[in-house]
Design an enzyme around this catalytic site. Structure first.
Site, PDB file in Angstrom:
ATOM      1  N   ASP A 181     -11.372  37.453 -60.057  1.00 46.26           N
ATOM      2  CA  ASP A 181     -11.566  36.278 -59.776  1.00 46.26           C
ATOM      3  C   ASP A 181     -12.731  35.256 -60.252  1.00 46.26           C
ATOM      4  O   ASP A 181     -12.639  34.233 -60.709  1.00 46.26           O
ATOM      5  CB  ASP A 181     -11.761  36.137 -57.937  1.00 46.26           C
ATOM      6  CG  ASP A 181     -10.463  36.122 -57.637  1.00 46.26           C
ATOM      7  OD1 ASP A 181      -9.304  36.005 -58.138  1.00 46.26           O
ATOM      8  OD2 ASP A 181     -10.372  36.186 -56.395  1.00 46.26           O
ATOM      9  N   TYR A 185      -7.792  32.533 -50.965  1.00 45.22           N
ATOM     10  CA  TYR A 185      -8.936  33.192 -50.357  1.00 45.22           C
ATOM     11  C   TYR A 185     -10.085  32.272 -50.191  1.00 45.22           C
ATOM     12  O   TYR A 185     -10.340  31.862 -51.356  1.00 45.22           O
ATOM     13  CB  TYR A 185      -9.361  34.530 -50.787  1.00 45.22           C
ATOM     14  CG  TYR A 185      -8.738  35.963 -49.968  1.00 45.22           C
ATOM     15  CD1 TYR A 185      -8.968  35.970 -48.717  1.00 45.22           C
ATOM     16  CD2 TYR A 185      -7.506  36.499 -50.721  1.00 45.22           C
ATOM     17  CE1 TYR A 185      -8.441  37.076 -48.026  1.00 45.22           C
ATOM     18  CE2 TYR A 185      -6.838  37.382 -49.716  1.00 45.22           C
ATOM     19  CZ  TYR A 185      -7.468  37.752 -48.639  1.00 45.22           C
ATOM     20  OH  TYR A 185      -6.810  38.654 -47.879  1.00 45.22           O
TER      21      TYR A 185
HETATM   22 CU   LIG Z   1      -7.865  40.519 -48.027  1.00 46.34          CU
END
Ligand SMILES: [Cu+2]
Ligand SMILES: *[C@@H]1O[C@H](CO)[C@@H](O)[C@H](O)[C@H]1NC(C)=O
Ligand SMILES: *[C@@H]1O[C@H](CO)[C@@H](O)[C@H](O)[C@H]1NC(C)=O
Ligand SMILES: *[C@@H]1O[C@H](CO)[C@@H](O)[C@H](O)[C@H]1NC(C)=O
Length: 673
Positions: A324, A411
């Site tokens: 990420d 997320y």
């Molecule tokens: Cu997770």
């Protein structure tokens, strides 16, 4: 009357001229580690575009950030405390120009390009937000995809798509491709739990074209029922009830922020911000009340990479092995904090600037917040052993938190750096947001016949197994740059000579790591203590001054060493690594991590097994979470967190907060108690 008027006019003029002077010399207060300003980002854009006019070149910026000043220059600058920046301001731009990756170093004072190198190896730079925005539009105009949507009886106007980096699986062709996955937004904004599964869409970002498409068959899209999480769209009953709770600081905050420099209690540090790393903490020093001076603890700390490998090997999911920070940028993905909710009412905020693909500065308002928070008890004792003179002596703990939130797709990563007056720094990570869901033709656990690679969290919805491995870069400078890494193991000793009624006890054995291989640690194998010490500085009684790493609950990779994602994410092999400081070794997964082959990782650098004893060293700590989803993670997950602590260990001669005063009790206005 007249004379008073004159006086008012005079002071107004004074004020005006003072402000005028302030505003023409804003750079006077620039710290050499300050992130690039809006103007500096624009300057980079102008300088690069001058060399590569956009009229005749295809140019996109993938990174524009401060080029790390030489550490020596910073330390020199700090020791003379000049009023004007004497450290040269340089920027590093990574741009794709006519399909080639350029690393362009720019002198921001002389307004010129210092070097311009073309990256030759494997791997590609961080994706730009702009190219992702273009790529997600492609399926919506692509015939075969439109057919697939129709075949499923879905409404094309309610389809949204998202870009997923696609990793590397041994292929030799080097194309900048991504996967695109699509979701339904109809009836609920919770797109991530409503994938249109069974489709393979590959986009070449250079051609900005779908180059591969495959529909493996209809799998039902999970329904929108129970996926809503916006308060405005929820129906009663609401609960559980929470009573208001707030921090009242009648004397104002206990910290000061001047530009990007923070001073609070006994701490001083600098808050930087980078498009790739996001929040960067630098030059953290703690004031020693007895030695009457500030002592350096941390030269620089940030999250170097976040590796998220999913554990479903089938066509839909196998490629999901995300990096990420390197692929999407922690800074680029930093979101604005919501005052009074993400941070308490007593927080102060800092804005940040990133850039778009054209090199234009993009503001992130409220990117970072700083606030004080009641912790626990700082220290205490109730003395009951002295007859008739029992007493309690106790101190309240107040901590300082620096926070950002990095939202990469589904997320949300809550990144906290907590500072304690007792000398500890406690970095913490908390995860929230939405699970990555795989659509399946199963509504109940009883229908599961084969390995589904996850947990059925709702009808037709598998929460796929995965890990979150964060690696922290921690350039500790414990009371100076020359440090060593010590491993202290706790060992059982058997009493065999009858000298004691005991048959055994434990004691410690300390070993100083000589080279990188000595410092590759898998935590959990044996009890022990890990610390960074300054062997050249001792306490009054002769111990090396140091800081201990109290690690997070360790997570170890479960993929095999020869698996492609594991080669790329090899920094997870150990929980702790130590390297000699090297200005260019910043990204544990490599500088060009998209489609990387794992040739530029911490695991590769440390193969040289360089010396690390009594040197300027960097500690790397891997903090991980193996995520076996649960139904409570659906439709949005409550915080899941992990933290570690850097704790002074013989750094001070005694408890550094022995003489601290607890915050005074303040009466709340209008409150009886
Ligand atoms: Cu997770
Ligand atoms: C498809 O979605 C659009 C946009 O929400 C809506 O206006 C339209 O009525 C929908 N069409 C059908 C057939 O449901
Ligand atoms: C403690 O206080 C009690 C009552 O005041 C007294 O009788 C006793 O002698 C004291 N004990 C000591 C050790 O001072
Ligand atoms: C610094 O790191 C780079 C990348 O690992 C390496 O090529 C270079 O040799 C290193 N420099 C020193 C002085 O070790």
């Amino acid at each position: 009357m007249v004379s008073t008027m004159k006086l008012v006019l005079f002071s107004a003029l004074m004020l005006f001229s003072f402000q005028a002077v302030m505003s023409v010399t804003p750079l006077r207060f620039q710290h050499p580690l300050d992130p690039l300003t809006k103007e500096e980002i624009t300057l980079v854009q102008t300088i690069v575009q001058k060399k590569y006019p956009t009229s005749s070149n295809r140019l996109s910026f993938h990174y524009i950030g401060l080029d790390d000043p030489e550490k020596d220059d910073i330390l020199k600058w700090e020791s003379v405390k000049p009023t004007i920046t004497t450290v040269p301001r340089k920027a590093l731009a990574i741009a794709i120009i006519n399909s080639q990756t350029h690393e362009i170093l720019i002198d921001l004072t002389a307004n010129r390009i210092l070097s311009d190198n073309i990256h030759q190896g494997n791997g590609f730079p961080t994706l730009s937000v702009d190219e992702q925005a273009l790529a997600v539009e492609l399926p919506l105009k692509y015939g075969p995809f439109i057919d697939s949507v129709k075949k499923r009886g879905l409404n094309l106007s309610e389809v949204v798509c998202s870009v997923f980096t696609s990793g590397w699986f041994g292929e030799t062709q080097n194309r900048r491709t991504v996967r695109v996955e699509c979701f339904m937004k109809e009836s609920s904004p919770n797109i991530w739990v409503r994938p249109i599964s069974g489709l393979t869409i590959v986009v070449d970002l250079e051609l900005m074209k779908i180059i591969e498409y495959h529909d493996s068959g209809i799998i039902p899209v999970p329904t929108a029922d129970n996926t809503e999480y916006r308060l405005s769209h929820q129906k009663p009953p609401f609960g559980p009830k929470q009573h208001s709770l707030t921090t009242h600081q009648p004397q104002g905050p206990g910290f000061q922020i001047s530009g990007h420099s923070v001073s609070w209690a006994n701490w001083k540090f600098h808050i930087g911000f980078d498009p790739r790393a996001g929040l960067v903490i630098s030059l953290a020093s703690i004031y020693d009340l007895e030695k009457h001076k500030s002592r350096r603890v941390l030269y620089k700390g940030y999250i170097s990479e976040l590796f998220v490998p999913y554990q479903d090997p089938t066509d839909d999911f196998y490629y999901k092995t995300f990096f990420d920070a390197g692929e999407f940028g922690f800074g680029l993905s930093t979101v604005s904090l919501v005052p009074n909710l993400d941070c308490p009412s007593n927080a102060e905020f800092l804005d940040a600037y990133v850039h778009d693909a054209s090199g234009t500065p993009v503001p992130i308002p409220n990117a970072v917040c700083v606030f004080e928070q009641y912790g626990s008890i700082l220290w205490r004792h109730t003395e009951t052993g002295i007859p008739n003179e029992s007493f309690a002596e106790t101190r309240t703990e107040v901590n300082l938190i620096v926070r950002t939130v990095v939202t990469v797709g589904n997320y949300d990563n809550i990144v906290d750096w907590e500072f304690k007056t007792s000398g500890s720094i406690k970095p913490a990570i908390a995860l929230s947001g939405i699970l990555e869901i795989k659509g399946v033709d199963i509504k109940h656990k009883d229908e599961i016949k084969s390995d589904q690679h996850g947990i059925l969290v709702s009808a037709n919805s598998i929460g796929v197994y995965h890990d979150h491995f964060y690696i922290y870069y921690l350039d500790l400078d414990i009371d100076g740059e020359q440090n060593s890494f010590e491993k202290t193991s706790l060992k059982t000793v058997r009493v065999t000579d009858g000298s004691s009624k005991r048959k055994s006890y434990w004691t410690t054995e300390t070993e100083t790591a000589k080279s990188e291989n000595d410092a590759k640690i898998i935590i959990g194998n044996a009890p022990g203590e890990l610390s960074v010490v300054n062997p050249n500085k001792k306490t009054a009684v002769g111990n090396d001054v140091g800081y201990r790493l109290i690690p997070a609950i360790p997570a170890h990779p479960l993929l095999t060493d020869d698996d492609y994602p594991q080669i790329r994410g090899a920094f997870t092999e150990f929980n702790v690594w130590v390297t000699p400081y090297n200005r260019t070794e910043k990204w544990a997964g490599g500088l060009y991590v998209d489609h990387s082959h794992g040739e530029d990782t911490l695991a590769v650098w440390t193969k040289k097994n360089r010396g690390i004893e009594n040197k300027d060293i960097v500690l790397w700590h891997v903090v991980g979470i193996h995520h076996v989803p649960a139904q409570e993670d659906f439709p949005i997950m409550p915080l899941l967190s992990t933290a570690f602590e850097l704790r002074p260990t013989n750094f001070f001669d005694r408890n550094p907060v022995l003489k601290t005063l607890s915050p005074k009790f303040v009466k709340w206005p209008g409150c009886p108690k």
